[in-house]
Design a protein around this motif. Structure first.
Motif, PDB file in Angstrom:
ATOM      1  N   SER A   1      47.680  71.243  44.403  1.00 60.08           N
ATOM      2  CA  SER A   1      47.243  72.463  43.703  1.00 60.08           C
ATOM      3  C   SER A   1      48.017  73.450  43.180  1.00 60.08           C
ATOM      4  CB  SER A   1      47.062  73.497  44.359  1.00 60.08           C
ATOM      5  OG  SER A   1      46.727  74.115  45.489  1.00 60.08           O
ATOM      6  N   GLU A   2      48.506  74.077  42.124  1.00 62.20           N
ATOM      7  CA  GLU A   2      49.450  74.709  41.477  1.00 62.20           C
ATOM      8  C   GLU A   2      48.673  76.458  40.927  1.00 62.20           C
ATOM      9  OE1 GLU A   2      52.112  73.181  38.781  1.00 62.20           O
ATOM     10  OE2 GLU A   2      52.927  71.272  39.177  1.00 62.20           O
ATOM     11  N   PRO A   3      49.349  77.504  40.984  1.00 62.28           N
ATOM     12  CA  PRO A   3      48.594  78.905  40.065  1.00 62.28           C
ATOM     13  C   PRO A   3      48.979  78.559  38.682  1.00 62.28           C
ATOM     14  CG  PRO A   3      51.723  78.775  40.600  1.00 62.28           C
ATOM     15  CD  PRO A   3      51.000  76.861  41.569  1.00 62.28           C
ATOM     16  N   VAL A   4      47.875  79.251  38.462  1.00 63.09           N
ATOM     17  CA  VAL A   4      47.714  79.317  37.262  1.00 63.09           C
ATOM     18  C   VAL A   4      47.515  81.051  36.387  1.00 63.09           C
ATOM     19  CG1 VAL A   4      46.342  79.454  34.973  1.00 63.09           C
ATOM     20  CG2 VAL A   4      45.906  77.573  36.901  1.00 63.09           C
ATOM     21  N   HIS A   5      48.511  81.627  35.671  1.00 64.10           N
ATOM     22  CA  HIS A   5      48.418  83.232  35.733  1.00 64.10           C
ATOM     23  C   HIS A   5      47.789  83.556  34.189  1.00 64.10           C
ATOM     24  CE1 HIS A   5      51.321  82.558  39.443  1.00 64.10           C
ATOM     25  NE2 HIS A   5      50.797  83.334  38.870  1.00 64.10           N
TER      26      HIS A   5
ATOM     27  N   ARG B   1      53.662  74.895  43.993  1.00 59.22           N
ATOM     28  CA  ARG B   1      53.099  74.355  43.888  1.00 59.22           C
ATOM     29  C   ARG B   1      52.581  73.681  46.230  1.00 59.22           C
ATOM     30  NH1 ARG B   1      54.783  68.491  40.879  1.00 59.22           N
ATOM     31  NH2 ARG B   1      57.295  68.757  42.298  1.00 59.22           N
ATOM     32  N   ALA B   2      51.514  73.300  45.456  1.00 60.08           N
ATOM     33  CA  ALA B   2      51.079  73.345  47.631  1.00 60.08           C
ATOM     34  C   ALA B   2      50.489  71.573  47.619  1.00 60.08           C
ATOM     35  CB  ALA B   2      50.316  73.730  48.067  1.00 60.08           C
TER      36      ALA B   2
ATOM     37  N   VAL C   1      58.209  67.127  45.972  1.00 61.62           N
ATOM     38  CA  VAL C   1      56.805  67.471  45.808  1.00 61.62           C
ATOM     39  C   VAL C   1      56.729  68.417  47.593  1.00 61.62           C
ATOM     40  CG1 VAL C   1      55.881  65.504  45.165  1.00 61.62           C
ATOM     41  CG2 VAL C   1      56.470  65.202  47.633  1.00 61.62           C
ATOM     42  N   PRO C   2      56.118  69.090  48.307  1.00 65.77           N
ATOM     43  CA  PRO C   2      56.341  69.588  49.383  1.00 65.77           C
ATOM     44  C   PRO C   2      55.784  69.085  50.566  1.00 65.77           C
ATOM     45  CG  PRO C   2      54.254  70.109  47.603  1.00 65.77           C
ATOM     46  CD  PRO C   2      55.038  69.421  46.625  1.00 65.77           C
TER      47      PRO C   2
END
Length: 253
Positions: A158-162, A138-139, A246-247
């Motif tokens: 945001s976070e990646p979805v696969h 996440r970013a 958190v980043p």
């Protein structure tokens, strides 16, 4: 949200406590992002089990959850799923994105994604898309002027979805910078030294240090590596404290 010396124990430095509080403030937004990611993953897996590619109409099933999250989380101004190019069978690109209006209503974002007509048709170069895609994590992107959605100075989480092990896009939420600063600046101003928050690329997301304004870059340390390691450090006289979970990194001059 504020800081009191009585809340920092003898074994907790004020900057560590502040970093934890900042992490807690954004964690609520990341919970919204995670819920969207989960709903999207379930939807895409269900479509894949039917032996077909998803279409833009399938993403309408996400809308009840998106609407509810916009209403519940006061820091969130927009939320949704942004598809990777080529994911959907009927359109080359798609944002299933909903946002809060000035009067509190929930409305869809309508974008022209035709590359022949729109300067914003290729969203794959934005940090909120590239960071989750390239790192798998996440970013926090920004602050930047969000010309896609609101024309507001914003942060995007945001976070990646696969889908079946492949990158399918990102789940994301927007936070207006003015709302984020209202939540965290009182904390930063309590610290004994000028302080600012930076993301994984060194972009300042909020600052109580007049020498480093929001949106500027902090050069030198590898903030991405620091966040991965999750430990405090010093660099050229700067105190660097990762925010809990958190980043973001708290930087003290």
């Amino acid at each position: 949200m504020g800081w009191s010396p009585g809340l920092a124990t003898l074994d907790t430095e004020p900057e560590t406590w502040v970093a934890g509080q900042v992490g807690g403030a954004l964690e609520a937004v990341f919970e919204t992002v995670a819920a969207t990611r989960t709903d999207t993953t379930v939807l895409l897996d269900r479509v894949a089990a039917q032996g077909r590619r998803p279409a833009s109409a399938d993403l309408a099933a996400l809308r009840p959850g998106l609407h509810l999250r916009l209403i519940r989380e006061e820091l969130v101004s927009g939320v949704g799923f942004v598809a990777a190019p080529g994911l959907l069978a009927d359109v080359p690109a798609w944002l299933e994105w909903w946002q809060s209006g000035a009067d509190g209503d929930v409305r869809p974002l309508h974008l022209d994604l035709d590359p022949g007509r729109s300067a914003y048709s290729d969203y794959t170069h934005w940090d909120w898309f590239t960071l989750p895609r390239d790192t798998g994590r996440r970013a926090v992107a920004g602050p930047y002027v969000d010309y896609l959605c609101s024309d507001e100075y914003s942060l995007t989480l945001s976070e990646p979805v696969h889908m079946q092990g492949r990158f399918a896009g990102v789940a994301a939420a927007d936070v207006y910078l003015r709302h984020f600063e209202a939540a965290v600046l009182p904390l930063l101003r309590r610290l004994p030294r000028p302080a600012r928050l930076v993301n994984a690329r060194g972009r300042v997301t909020a600052s109580a240090d007049p020498a480093h304004l929001a949106g500027s870059l902090t050069k030198g340390p590898d903030f991405g590596a620091l966040l991965t390691e999750g430990r405090s450090a010093t660099h050229d006289g700067m105190r660097l404290v990762p925010c809990r979970g958190v980043p973001l990194v708290l930087v003290l001059a």
